[in-house]
Design an enzyme around this catalytic site. Structure first.
Site, mmCIF file in Angstrom:
data_model
loop_
_atom_site.group_PDB
_atom_site.id
_atom_site.type_symbol
_atom_site.label_atom_id
_atom_site.label_comp_id
_atom_site.label_asym_id
_atom_site.label_seq_id
_atom_site.Cartn_x
_atom_site.Cartn_y
_atom_site.Cartn_z
ATOM 1 N N GLY A 34 -5.852 10.163 3.405
ATOM 2 C CA GLY A 34 -6.927 9.174 3.307
ATOM 3 C C GLY A 34 -6.554 7.780 3.736
ATOM 4 O O GLY A 34 -7.137 7.237 4.627
ATOM 5 N N THR A 35 -5.675 7.140 3.172
ATOM 6 C CA THR A 35 -4.660 6.201 3.641
ATOM 7 C C THR A 35 -5.033 4.824 4.148
ATOM 8 O O THR A 35 -6.177 4.558 4.498
ATOM 9 C CB THR A 35 -3.811 6.874 4.742
ATOM 10 N N THR A 36 -4.017 3.964 4.180
ATOM 11 C CA THR A 36 -4.044 2.693 4.907
ATOM 12 C C THR A 36 -2.719 2.571 5.653
ATOM 13 O O THR A 36 -1.657 2.676 5.045
ATOM 14 C CB THR A 36 -4.204 1.498 3.958
#
Length: 239
Positions: A34-36
């Protein structure tokens, strides 16, 4: 009218009724980073950073994932999207780049690595869910940052952000970034941006992993929970 839940690409649709309809969504979802993710170029190298949360639906499958993947000695990529897709693409590029380096008998260029990612992501754009940032250092161009978003486009930028948490920090990075930042300033800039995204994005979290790549090599560090920058939210005084 009963709504039909559609699971992520590559999985069967979730049933609208019956015992399986009340099963947790993570049983029917693929693992997602999902992340950044983020990378910034400075004079003499690059800084990469990412959170460490991996999700399967609403279930946190891994709190300490390493999304900074080495492709060669001084070339890394940041992965966002489907964990399986991005790992497979990164492995394939690492394999091809290794042979390319052996044939030339010299370290590969960052642009070459980015082009391999672009070619693979574009060729299989209908099947892959992968957004990737490639960053590294080579003797010809120094530090470089390339972004390959979903669909397979490739663009070189002074800094790049990606993942679900990036939508929360576009204003911050545009207002804060400036040319000529030092390595230390880029590390702090990246840590602050990731911390802001992790506060707002439910698919980003865990620890912050950072890497600084320059001619001498790669320096990596991890910011644990009590080391992550904190940003207070202003509240109105009581009436």
């Amino acid at each position: 009218m009963a709504a039909t839940l559609v699971a992520a690409r590559g999985t069967r649709p979730a049933p609208a009724w019956g015992p399986e309809a009340i099963a947790p969504d993570w049983e029917n979802r693929e693992v997602s980073t999902g992340t950044t993710i983020m990378a910034v170029q400075f004079d003499g190298g690059v800084v990469l950073g990412a959170d460490s949360r991996t999700t399967t639906g609403s279930y946190i499958a891994n709190r300490v994932t390493d999304k900074l993947t080495p492709i060669h000695d001084r070339i890394f990529c940041c992965r966002s999207g489907s964990a399986a897709d991005t790992q497979a693409v990164a492995d394939a590029v690492t394999y091809q780049l290794g042979f390319h380096s052996i044939e030339l008998n010299e370290p590969p260029l960052v642009h070459t690595a980015a082009s391999l990612f672009k070619e693979m992501c574009y060729r299989y754009r209908e099947d892959l869910m992968a957004g990737i940032i490639i960053a590294g250092w080579d003797p010809q161009e120094g530090g470089q940052v390339y972004s390959v978003p979903m669909g397979g486009m490739m663009v070189r930028q002074p800094f790049a952000i990606g993942g679900s948490g990036s939508s929360y920090i576009y204003g911050y990075v545009d207002a804060t970034y400036r040319e000529g930042m030092t390595k230390e300033e880029c590390l702090q800039f990246t840590a602050n941006a990731l911390a802001l995204a992790m506060e707002r994005d439910g698919s980003s979290g865990g620890v912050i992993r950072l890497a600084a790549i320059a001619e001498p090599g790669v320096e990596r560090q991890v910011l644990l929970g009590d080391q992550i920058p904190k940003f207070t939210i202003a509240t109105l005084p009581p009436l």
